[in-house]
Design a protein around this motif. Structure first.
Motif, short mmCIF file in Angstrom:
data_model
loop_
_atom_site.label_atom_id
_atom_site.label_comp_id
_atom_site.label_asym_id
_atom_site.label_seq_id
_atom_site.Cartn_x
_atom_site.Cartn_y
_atom_site.Cartn_z
N CYS A 78 98.22 -6.39 -44.07
CA CYS A 78 99.78 -6.31 -44.69
C CYS A 78 99.88 -7.39 -43.26
CB CYS A 78 100.55 -5.59 -44.86
SG CYS A 78 101.56 -7.15 -46.22
N CYS A 79 100.99 -7.57 -42.63
CA CYS A 79 101.92 -7.81 -41.85
C CYS A 79 101.16 -7.70 -40.19
CB CYS A 79 103.41 -7.44 -42.14
SG CYS A 79 104.25 -8.18 -43.70
N GLN B 177 105.56 -14.88 -46.37
CA GLN B 177 105.21 -13.85 -45.20
C GLN B 177 105.88 -13.36 -44.18
OE1 GLN B 177 103.72 -12.47 -48.21
NE2 GLN B 177 102.32 -11.64 -45.73
N CYS C 97 107.05 -3.89 -44.85
CA CYS C 97 106.95 -5.55 -45.72
C CYS C 97 108.01 -4.46 -46.90
CB CYS C 97 107.15 -6.27 -45.80
SG CYS C 97 105.19 -6.31 -46.35
N CYS D 156 102.80 -0.65 -44.54
CA CYS D 156 103.22 -1.68 -44.02
C CYS D 156 105.19 -1.47 -44.39
CB CYS D 156 102.89 -3.37 -45.02
SG CYS D 156 103.46 -4.59 -43.41
N ALA E 97 101.28 -15.96 -40.55
CA ALA E 97 102.07 -16.72 -41.69
C ALA E 97 102.08 -18.17 -42.41
CB ALA E 97 103.42 -16.18 -41.77
N ARG F 192 108.81 -11.78 -43.90
CA ARG F 192 108.34 -10.26 -44.62
C ARG F 192 107.75 -10.27 -42.91
NH1 ARG F 192 108.16 -7.97 -49.46
NH2 ARG F 192 108.63 -9.43 -51.22
N SER F 193 107.06 -10.72 -42.43
CA SER F 193 106.43 -9.79 -40.93
C SER F 193 107.19 -9.63 -40.01
CB SER F 193 105.37 -11.16 -40.70
OG SER F 193 105.16 -12.43 -40.45
N ARG F 194 108.07 -10.44 -39.68
CA ARG F 194 109.26 -10.47 -38.97
C ARG F 194 110.14 -8.98 -39.02
NH1 ARG F 194 111.53 -13.84 -35.83
NH2 ARG F 194 113.76 -13.60 -35.55
N TYR G 4 99.13 -10.85 -38.82
CA TYR G 4 100.02 -11.54 -38.38
C TYR G 4 100.87 -11.46 -36.30
CZ TYR G 4 99.83 -13.04 -43.03
OH TYR G 4 99.97 -12.85 -44.30
N ILE G 5 101.43 -10.17 -36.99
CA ILE G 5 102.16 -9.46 -35.31
C ILE G 5 101.18 -9.46 -34.37
CG2 ILE G 5 103.48 -7.49 -35.09
CD1 ILE G 5 104.73 -7.07 -37.67
N SER H 131 108.78 -6.44 -40.59
CA SER H 131 107.83 -5.27 -40.11
C SER H 131 108.05 -5.54 -38.54
CB SER H 131 106.46 -5.47 -40.57
OG SER H 131 106.40 -5.53 -41.40
#
Length: 131
Positions: free
Chosen positions: A18-19, A34, A9, A7, A29, A37-39, A22-23, A41
């Protein structure tokens, strides 16, 4: 999505667990950190659709497009400086994101504001810090 890709992030987890959850689907999130972090990633893996979906409609641009000939950033690291919960629906995340454009390293230091509506957190806007 390959399970072995780390990941972006900075967690020690694979992107998919991990991210990526969400993606690429299904899960939201659980908090602003979180989502941040996902944004990050999503920026690192060029997932513009997720960036738009996770951006609050009041401040979201109509699209995120690279201009022809414009150099593309390669995101190379994320450090979360702080995560501050303001109330049940508002949070701030201060972060430093490192990136490289054309071989030159730079950093983005920002305090981002987030809002929760229903079960979803959204990025609203941010304040840049001078480096």
């Amino acid at each position: 999505m390959a399970k072995s890709i780390p990941c972006p992030c900075g967690s020690s987890l694979p992107l998919a667990s991990c991210c990526g959850r969400y993606i690429h689907g299904g899960q939201t999130a659980p908090d602003a950190e979180q989502l941040m972090r996902s944004r990050y990633s999503a920026f690192a893996t060029d997932q513009r659709d997720y960036l738009l979906r996770s951006w609050h409609p009041d401040t979201r641009p109509p699209n995120i497009e690279h201009q022809p000939g414009e150099p593309v950033a390669k995101w190379i690291g994320l450090k979360i400086v702080s995560h501050r919960t303001i109330d049940d629906t508002h949070s701030e995340v201060e972060f430093i994101a490192r990136y490289r454009i054309g071989g030159r390293a730079s950093r983005l230091h920002e305090t981002s504001r987030f809002i929760r509506e229903g079960d979803h957190w959204y990025y609203v806007d941010g304040t840049l810090h001078e480096s």
